[in-house]
Design a protein around this motif. Structure first.
Motif, PDB file in Angstrom:
ATOM      1  N   VAL A   1      -2.543  -2.491  -1.858  1.00 46.62           N
ATOM      2  CA  VAL A   1      -2.318  -1.047  -1.743  1.00 46.62           C
ATOM      3  C   VAL A   1      -3.107  -0.334  -2.836  1.00 46.62           C
ATOM      4  CG1 VAL A   1      -0.592   0.792  -1.729  1.00 46.62           C
ATOM      5  CG2 VAL A   1      -0.029  -1.452  -0.777  1.00 46.62           C
ATOM      6  N   GLY A   2      -3.105  -0.923  -4.028  1.00 51.65           N
ATOM      7  CA  GLY A   2      -3.878  -0.348  -5.120  1.00 51.65           C
ATOM      8  C   GLY A   2      -5.358  -0.305  -4.819  1.00 51.65           C
TER       9      GLY A   2
ATOM     10  N   ALA B   1      -5.587   1.430 -10.485  1.00 54.91           N
ATOM     11  CA  ALA B   1      -4.685   1.506  -9.335  1.00 54.91           C
ATOM     12  C   ALA B   1      -4.170   0.132  -8.942  1.00 54.91           C
ATOM     13  CB  ALA B   1      -5.407   2.157  -8.153  1.00 54.91           C
ATOM     14  N   VAL B   2      -5.035  -0.870  -9.018  1.00 55.33           N
ATOM     15  CA  VAL B   2      -4.626  -2.230  -8.677  1.00 55.33           C
ATOM     16  C   VAL B   2      -3.679  -2.792  -9.737  1.00 55.33           C
ATOM     17  CG1 VAL B   2      -5.438  -4.587  -8.309  1.00 55.33           C
ATOM     18  CG2 VAL B   2      -6.719  -2.666  -7.358  1.00 55.33           C
ATOM     19  N   ALA B   3      -4.001  -2.553 -11.015  1.00 54.20           N
ATOM     20  CA  ALA B   3      -3.139  -3.034 -12.096  1.00 54.20           C
ATOM     21  C   ALA B   3      -1.742  -2.429 -11.992  1.00 54.20           C
ATOM     22  CB  ALA B   3      -3.758  -2.704 -13.450  1.00 54.20           C
ATOM     23  N   ALA B   4      -1.674  -1.161 -11.575  1.00 56.30           N
ATOM     24  CA  ALA B   4      -0.384  -0.498 -11.425  1.00 56.30           C
ATOM     25  C   ALA B   4       0.484  -1.209 -10.396  1.00 56.30           C
ATOM     26  CB  ALA B   4      -0.590   0.956 -11.019  1.00 56.30           C
ATOM     27  N   ARG B   5      -0.127  -1.604  -9.267  1.00 60.17           N
ATOM     28  CA  ARG B   5       0.659  -2.278  -8.217  1.00 60.17           C
ATOM     29  C   ARG B   5       0.899  -3.743  -8.557  1.00 60.17           C
ATOM     30  NH1 ARG B   5      -1.543   2.658  -7.907  1.00 60.17           N
ATOM     31  NH2 ARG B   5      -0.175   3.897  -6.571  1.00 60.17           N
ATOM     32  N   LEU B   6      -0.008  -4.351  -9.324  1.00 62.68           N
ATOM     33  CA  LEU B   6       0.225  -5.718  -9.770  1.00 62.68           C
ATOM     34  C   LEU B   6       1.448  -5.780 -10.684  1.00 62.68           C
ATOM     35  CD1 LEU B   6      -0.569  -8.686 -10.086  1.00 62.68           C
ATOM     36  CD2 LEU B   6      -2.193  -7.990 -11.862  1.00 62.68           C
ATOM     37  N   ALA B   7       1.647  -4.738 -11.476  1.00 59.93           N
ATOM     38  CA  ALA B   7       2.841  -4.679 -12.335  1.00 59.93           C
ATOM     39  C   ALA B   7       4.111  -4.708 -11.500  1.00 59.93           C
ATOM     40  CB  ALA B   7       2.796  -3.419 -13.197  1.00 59.93           C
ATOM     41  N   LEU B   8       4.064  -4.130 -10.301  1.00 62.01           N
ATOM     42  CA  LEU B   8       5.231  -4.150  -9.413  1.00 62.01           C
ATOM     43  C   LEU B   8       5.494  -5.561  -8.894  1.00 62.01           C
ATOM     44  CD1 LEU B   8       4.632  -0.892  -7.323  1.00 62.01           C
ATOM     45  CD2 LEU B   8       5.737  -1.179  -9.546  1.00 62.01           C
ATOM     46  N   THR B   9       4.417  -6.275  -8.581  1.00 60.06           N
ATOM     47  CA  THR B   9       4.572  -7.661  -8.126  1.00 60.06           C
ATOM     48  C   THR B   9       5.297  -8.493  -9.175  1.00 60.06           C
ATOM     49  OG1 THR B   9       2.513  -7.507  -6.841  1.00 60.06           O
ATOM     50  CG2 THR B   9       3.338  -9.711  -7.339  1.00 60.06           C
TER      51      THR B   9
ATOM     52  N   PRO C   1       4.175 -13.274  10.385  1.00 59.83           N
ATOM     53  CA  PRO C   1       4.985 -12.982   9.201  1.00 59.83           C
ATOM     54  C   PRO C   1       4.218 -12.245   8.106  1.00 59.83           C
ATOM     55  CG  PRO C   1       5.406 -15.215   9.970  1.00 59.83           C
ATOM     56  CD  PRO C   1       4.255 -14.703  10.774  1.00 59.83           C
ATOM     57  N   HIS C   2       2.940 -12.605   7.882  1.00 56.55           N
ATOM     58  CA  HIS C   2       2.206 -11.967   6.788  1.00 56.55           C
ATOM     59  C   HIS C   2       1.952 -10.485   7.048  1.00 56.55           C
ATOM     60  CE1 HIS C   2      -1.043 -13.090   9.579  1.00 56.55           C
ATOM     61  NE2 HIS C   2      -1.737 -12.112   9.047  1.00 56.55           N
ATOM     62  N   LEU C   3       1.892 -10.100   8.324  1.00 49.84           N
ATOM     63  CA  LEU C   3       1.686  -8.689   8.641  1.00 49.84           C
ATOM     64  C   LEU C   3       2.926  -7.864   8.322  1.00 49.84           C
ATOM     65  CD1 LEU C   3      -0.377  -8.694  11.962  1.00 49.84           C
ATOM     66  CD2 LEU C   3      -1.145  -8.293   9.613  1.00 49.84           C
ATOM     67  N   HIS C   4       4.096  -8.469   8.399  1.00 51.87           N
ATOM     68  CA  HIS C   4       5.316  -7.758   8.003  1.00 51.87           C
ATOM     69  C   HIS C   4       5.251  -7.408   6.518  1.00 51.87           C
ATOM     70  CE1 HIS C   4       7.497  -8.002  11.752  1.00 51.87           C
ATOM     71  NE2 HIS C   4       7.330  -9.307  11.823  1.00 51.87           N
ATOM     72  N   GLY C   5       4.717  -8.330   5.717  1.00 54.61           N
ATOM     73  CA  GLY C   5       4.563  -8.058   4.298  1.00 54.61           C
ATOM     74  C   GLY C   5       3.586  -6.924   4.039  1.00 54.61           C
ATOM     75  N   LEU C   6       2.456  -6.928   4.734  1.00 59.54           N
ATOM     76  CA  LEU C   6       1.475  -5.845   4.582  1.00 59.54           C
ATOM     77  C   LEU C   6       2.075  -4.513   4.992  1.00 59.54           C
ATOM     78  CD1 LEU C   6      -1.855  -7.439   5.855  1.00 59.54           C
ATOM     79  CD2 LEU C   6      -1.401  -6.528   3.570  1.00 59.54           C
ATOM     80  N   ARG C   7       2.798  -4.522   6.087  1.00 58.40           N
ATOM     81  CA  ARG C   7       3.431  -3.274   6.530  1.00 58.40           C
ATOM     82  C   ARG C   7       4.450  -2.789   5.513  1.00 58.40           C
ATOM     83  NH1 ARG C   7       4.725  -4.164  13.012  1.00 58.40           N
ATOM     84  NH2 ARG C   7       2.576  -3.807  13.759  1.00 58.40           N
ATOM     85  N   PHE C   8       5.205  -3.710   4.973  1.00 60.18           N
ATOM     86  CA  PHE C   8       6.205  -3.330   3.967  1.00 60.18           C
ATOM     87  C   PHE C   8       5.508  -2.721   2.756  1.00 60.18           C
ATOM     88  CE2 PHE C   8       9.086  -3.799   0.462  1.00 60.18           C
ATOM     89  CZ  PHE C   8      10.352  -3.647   1.007  1.00 60.18           C
ATOM     90  N   ALA C   9       4.421  -3.346   2.315  1.00 61.82           N
ATOM     91  CA  ALA C   9       3.710  -2.855   1.133  1.00 61.82           C
ATOM     92  C   ALA C   9       3.157  -1.454   1.351  1.00 61.82           C
ATOM     93  CB  ALA C   9       2.580  -3.821   0.770  1.00 61.82           C
ATOM     94  N   PHE C  10       2.414  -1.262   2.415  1.00 65.96           N
ATOM     95  CA  PHE C  10       1.791   0.041   2.654  1.00 65.96           C
ATOM     96  C   PHE C  10       2.803   1.087   3.106  1.00 65.96           C
ATOM     97  CE2 PHE C  10      -2.021  -2.542   2.639  1.00 65.96           C
ATOM     98  CZ  PHE C  10      -2.949  -1.699   2.041  1.00 65.96           C
ATOM     99  N   GLY C  11       3.850   0.640   3.807  1.00 69.15           N
ATOM    100  CA  GLY C  11       4.852   1.589   4.279  1.00 69.15           C
ATOM    101  C   GLY C  11       5.763   2.116   3.195  1.00 69.15           C
ATOM    102  N   THR C  12       5.974   1.320   2.139  1.00 67.03           N
ATOM    103  CA  THR C  12       6.869   1.747   1.058  1.00 67.03           C
ATOM    104  C   THR C  12       6.121   2.276  -0.157  1.00 67.03           C
ATOM    105  OG1 THR C  12       6.952  -0.518   0.183  1.00 67.03           O
ATOM    106  CG2 THR C  12       8.695   0.149   1.712  1.00 67.03           C
ATOM    107  N   LEU C  13       4.866   1.851  -0.362  1.00 68.88           N
ATOM    108  CA  LEU C  13       4.126   2.225  -1.563  1.00 68.88           C
ATOM    109  C   LEU C  13       3.026   3.251  -1.311  1.00 68.88           C
ATOM    110  CD1 LEU C  13       3.754  -1.323  -3.189  1.00 68.88           C
ATOM    111  CD2 LEU C  13       5.477   0.440  -3.672  1.00 68.88           C
TER     112      LEU C  13
END
Length: 259
Positions: free
Chosen positions: A41-42, A149-157, A4-16
């Motif tokens: 991703v950041g 870059a990390v702060a930018a993606r943390l804002a999305l979370t 299941p956790h790999l689906h989340g990683l794929r979603f993150a990198f595949g969409t962002l």
């Protein structure tokens, strides 16, 4: 069977990002995992940007060109997704029209005057701040590139937390709106802030405090924009998420170059 956790990683990198990652699931669970993993991703995009900037710096290109490269790499590796969202959000907010009309303006393919002006000043601010940091030292420049870059993606979370509605029933904004539990978003924010502070500590006590402050300021600026957009549009859209990312990144860079 994919964990299941790999689906989340794929979603993150595949969409962002444009990295060749196949997204096999688009359900709410995958979206939740993806938004929780967004800061990773950041890390990848920021490290790639810092690497190119350092190569140029060590080849004698100078801090300004290194700064341009550091700002350009995340844009290229996202196909300008967040910058486009920032411009569309600026056009929607700047129109002064009711929510329905503003959302229609944001969906148009062209960029209006508010979007152009916003893009211009945001990119200028990013390059100016990065140039100042790379001129100060290659380590501070590289750290700022990754942290922003990390702060930018943390804002999305944080923007995808429970209680933040979608402005439209379709689109990426609707897919990720409200998927992240508030406690989960807060835990990720604390972890990222702590990691950023630890990285800053490698350069000195002042950098520890400044780096942590940069992340917190970035999240505060993004939160202000999020609340304003939620009031104006009735919720979030994919464009709003892009605007939040660029706002957070720019704020982090400005704070890091102060002092």
């Amino acid at each position: 069977m994919t964990p299941p956790h790999l689906h989340g990683l794929r979603f993150a990198f595949g969409t962002l990002s444009v990295l060749p990652v196949r997204v096999s699931r688009w359900d709410r669970e995958a979206a939740r995992g993806g938004m929780l993993c967004a800061p990773l991703v950041g890390v990848v995009l920021g490290c790639g940007a810092a690497l190119l900037a350092l190569v140029l710096l060590f080849l004698g290109a100078g801090p300004l060109l290194a700064a341009v490269a550091a700002a350009a790499v995340p844009a290229v590796l996202t196909r300008g997704l967040h910058l486009d969202g920032l411009a569309d959000t600026a056009d929607g907010l700047g129109s002064g029209k009711p929510a329905e009309d503003a959302l229609r303006i944001m969906k148009q393919s062209d960029i209006g005057p508010f979007g152009v002006i916003t893009l211009l000043f945001v990119l200028l601010a990013q390059v100016a701040a990065l140039s100042r940091l790379y001129d100060d030292s290659w380590a501070r420049g590289a750290l700022a590139t990754v942290v922003s870059a990390v702060a930018a993606r943390l804002a999305l979370t944080l923007a995808a937390r429970t209680g933040v509605p979608a402005a439209r029933p379709e689109g990426l904004g609707a897919a990720v709106a409200g998927v992240v539990p508030v406690r989960g978003a807060a835990a990720v924010a604390l972890a990222v802030t702590g990691a950023a502070a630890a990285a800053g500590a490698l350069l000195g006590t002042d950098d520890l405090a400044r780096t942590a402050l940069a992340v917190l300021a970035a999240l505060a600026a993004a939160e202000l924009l999020l609340r304003h957009c939620t009031r104006r549009f009735g919720g979030v859209t994919g464009d709003v998420f892009g605007g939040l990312a660029e706002t957070a990144a720019t704020t982090a860079l400005v704070v890091l170059c102060l002092g």
